[in-house]
Design an enzyme around this catalytic site. Sequence first.
Site, PDB file in Angstrom:
ATOM      1  N   GLY A   1      -9.716  -9.201  -0.805  1.00  0.00           N
ATOM      2  CA  GLY A   1      -8.715  -9.803  -0.075  1.00  0.00           C
ATOM      3  C   GLY A   1      -8.203 -11.269  -0.340  1.00  0.00           C
TER       4      GLY A   1
ATOM      5  N   ARG B   1       0.849  -1.261   0.099  1.00  0.00           N
ATOM      6  CA  ARG B   1      -0.167   0.076  -0.143  1.00  0.00           C
ATOM      7  C   ARG B   1       0.816   1.199  -0.010  1.00  0.00           C
ATOM      8  NH1 ARG B   1      -5.805  -1.097   3.450  1.00  0.00           N
ATOM      9  NH2 ARG B   1      -6.496  -2.373   1.722  1.00  0.00           N
TER      10      ARG B   1
ATOM     11  N   GLY C   1     -13.532  -3.718   0.380  1.00  0.00           N
ATOM     12  CA  GLY C   1     -14.684  -3.190   0.259  1.00  0.00           C
ATOM     13  C   GLY C   1     -15.130  -2.054  -0.796  1.00  0.00           C
TER      14      GLY C   1
END
Length: 390
Positions: A348, A37, A371
């Site tokens: 995920g 990330r 999400g």
Amino acid sequence: MAIKYIDQLNLEGKSVIIRVDYNVPLDKEMTITDDTRITATLPTLNYCLGKNAKIILISHLGRPDGKIVPRMSLKPVAKRLSALIGKEVKFIEDPISDKSREEIKKLKNGEIALLENIRFYPEEEKNDKEFGKKLASMGDVYLDDAFATAHRGHASNEAITKFVKECGAGFLLKEEIEYFKKVMANPERPLTAVIGGAKISTKLDVLKNLLTKVDYLIIGGGMAFTFLKAKGFNIGKSLLEKDLLNTAKEILELGKEKILLPADAVIAAEFKNDSPASIVSIDKIPDDMIGLDIGPETIDEFGKILKKTKTVVWNGPMGAFEMTNFAKGTIEIGKAISKCSVSVVGGGDSVTAVNENGLADKMSYISTGGGAFLELLEGKTLPGVAALDK
Ligand code: AMP
């Protein structure tokens, strides 16, 4: 929606506030175990540095619920980012204090500051206007590069946009938006969705929305068994969401020309990797057995559809893939997906499967949002993205 992208904004010498998602996994020693990330934001950061901008980074980590939780500090992230970008990253302990605001004001061109976990402040998740205003006053331009947080409307990605003169999407968010458009708005057909995972309940809206868009909807994983039960098969002790049987029937009716379900399954007596496994046709699951993966006939059938598919979107494993004896279906379908012209993977577990099996660089795009990716598949507009439309 008219959103500006980073390369359409004038950032030369400006103070640029960037919302990133540095919600990275940390071990007990507070060492970052996966910095994907952070590295994913480097194109945006380097572009801003190339424009001689001052960079103020905002992120959250974990769910501190508006309280200071030391093990959720972003301090280790400042250190790792500094190593990755080859520059000092100033860590701002209490971003809202006057002292810190002075520190931020003193930033020189080409310098970077990272604010402490913004969710230490309760105002963040409340999308508090005043808080958004305070954050906005730290710079001239606001960029959102946090796709994984875009399904939340919080102060640092929604309220803040009301108070900045200019805002837009960073390269990471731009790529997510553009790839999604490529897949859903104007895909090269046939378009196939592969949906798996444990439950229908968490992906009900995804399935309903996808049916209006795709040519084929492949359903695998635990959720397939509720559909199979709805079709009248005996599913033994496989995952079942009894209260969704009628809904499953409705979906099957809606998508009768599009939906593909498993034709066989890998079954075992217990949810354990060493529980002896066997392969049975889907109408032969014994009462005391659990379906834990798709079988070879299903791999073949799904594979045939994927072979003629041009664009594919994938979310959710085809079986209990964490157990090696039940991972084959997910791996083989992953391989077939990777051969389609445009393959987009999100969520995920599917991303883990792709990474663990050397398929990552064979996919066209791997989404950084779980999400947020699901909400896009549901056909929703993400608040973090909508807020950029000024
Ligand atoms: P989800 O978060 O809904 O995408 O679900 C992912 C989880 O579904 C993984 O942990 C898988 O182990 C689990 N799963 C997939 N297939 C099955 C199955 N046939 N039986 C039980 N669990 C499954």
